[in-house]
Design a protein around this motif. Sequence first.
Motif, mmCIF file in Angstrom:
data_model
loop_
_atom_site.group_PDB
_atom_site.id
_atom_site.type_symbol
_atom_site.label_atom_id
_atom_site.label_comp_id
_atom_site.label_asym_id
_atom_site.label_seq_id
_atom_site.Cartn_x
_atom_site.Cartn_y
_atom_site.Cartn_z
ATOM 1 N N GLY A 1 0.733 3.640 -11.615
ATOM 2 C CA GLY A 1 0.240 2.899 -10.465
ATOM 3 C C GLY A 1 -0.343 1.567 -10.887
ATOM 4 N N VAL B 1 2.250 1.954 -3.412
ATOM 5 C CA VAL B 1 1.263 2.580 -4.302
ATOM 6 C C VAL B 1 1.247 4.094 -4.082
ATOM 7 C CG1 VAL B 1 -1.170 2.700 -4.974
ATOM 8 C CG2 VAL B 1 -0.162 0.498 -4.360
ATOM 9 N N LEU C 1 -4.778 -3.493 -6.324
ATOM 10 C CA LEU C 1 -4.037 -3.814 -5.108
ATOM 11 C C LEU C 1 -4.766 -4.959 -4.434
ATOM 12 C CD1 LEU C 1 -1.983 -3.393 -2.820
ATOM 13 C CD2 LEU C 1 -3.500 -1.586 -1.910
ATOM 14 N N VAL D 1 -6.083 5.079 -2.554
ATOM 15 C CA VAL D 1 -5.293 4.782 -3.746
ATOM 16 C C VAL D 1 -6.174 4.977 -4.973
ATOM 17 C CG1 VAL D 1 -3.787 3.172 -2.528
ATOM 18 C CG2 VAL D 1 -5.848 2.306 -3.648
ATOM 19 N N TYR E 1 0.829 -1.204 0.000
ATOM 20 C CA TYR E 1 0.000 0.000 0.000
ATOM 21 C C TYR E 1 0.867 1.258 0.000
ATOM 22 C CZ TYR E 1 -2.690 3.767 2.191
ATOM 23 O OH TYR E 1 -3.242 4.989 2.500
#
Length: 245
Positions: free
Chosen positions: A115, A105, A119, A188, A102
């Motif tokens: 990116g 990112v 995730l 994100v 995380y």
Amino acid sequence: MTSGSAAAPSPWFVRPHSTGHSARIFCFPFSGSGASAFSAWPAAIDDVEICPVQFPGRENRLGHPHYDTYEKLAADLVEPLAPLLDRPFAFFGHCAGALPAYETVLRLAELGLPGPDRLFVSGQPAPHHASRDRMLTLTEPELRDEVAAFIRGRGIEPRPDMIDMGLSVLLRDHAAAAAYRRVERVAVGCPIVVLQWRDDPEVSVEDLQGWRRYADSVDIRVVEGGHYDFMEAPDELRKLLTSWR
């Protein structure tokens, strides 16, 4: 060396990188482990290359200084990672490995770098709940027992030196985990897929709900198996990990 592959460009990656696949998944190991947590995973799932990340301070990087914090780990990973972001990619982090995934990112976004498309978070509560991890409350003798039990769970009778080595890595990783405090819940820019292992007594579906605050799209899935069954790359997990392609 297979066609379409090149030597691993840095100690952060233990497998040669292929130019023959259309996408990549970068895999982040859990506390106390290294890239060998993914040794049973295939080189690719369908047309997605599997790229285990090797943190410093363990396995073939035992002599490298420990990363100290998840934020520093993410910052140090960006440079070796950047050349490999030339095609669609995803991050997979199991247990505490989801936290540096995380943070990576976020670091990529700060630097204006590509990116991930997804995730994947496996068996790990959201960053603002990271301090609730039961393992962080254990004493050193209890952690030693955990290391021995894990090794036995892999079908190996642990020698004392194996337990000592595993414990030394785990203690430094736990220090980083204990120091991690994300107060600001930064979202994100990609969907998050959160996996709860049905037979995992430590992390429930309710424990994972906090991830809903970290992306516009958060999908929580229950998969068959226990906490460490991801290591065998079961078919259900493989299908989920390639569902974004």
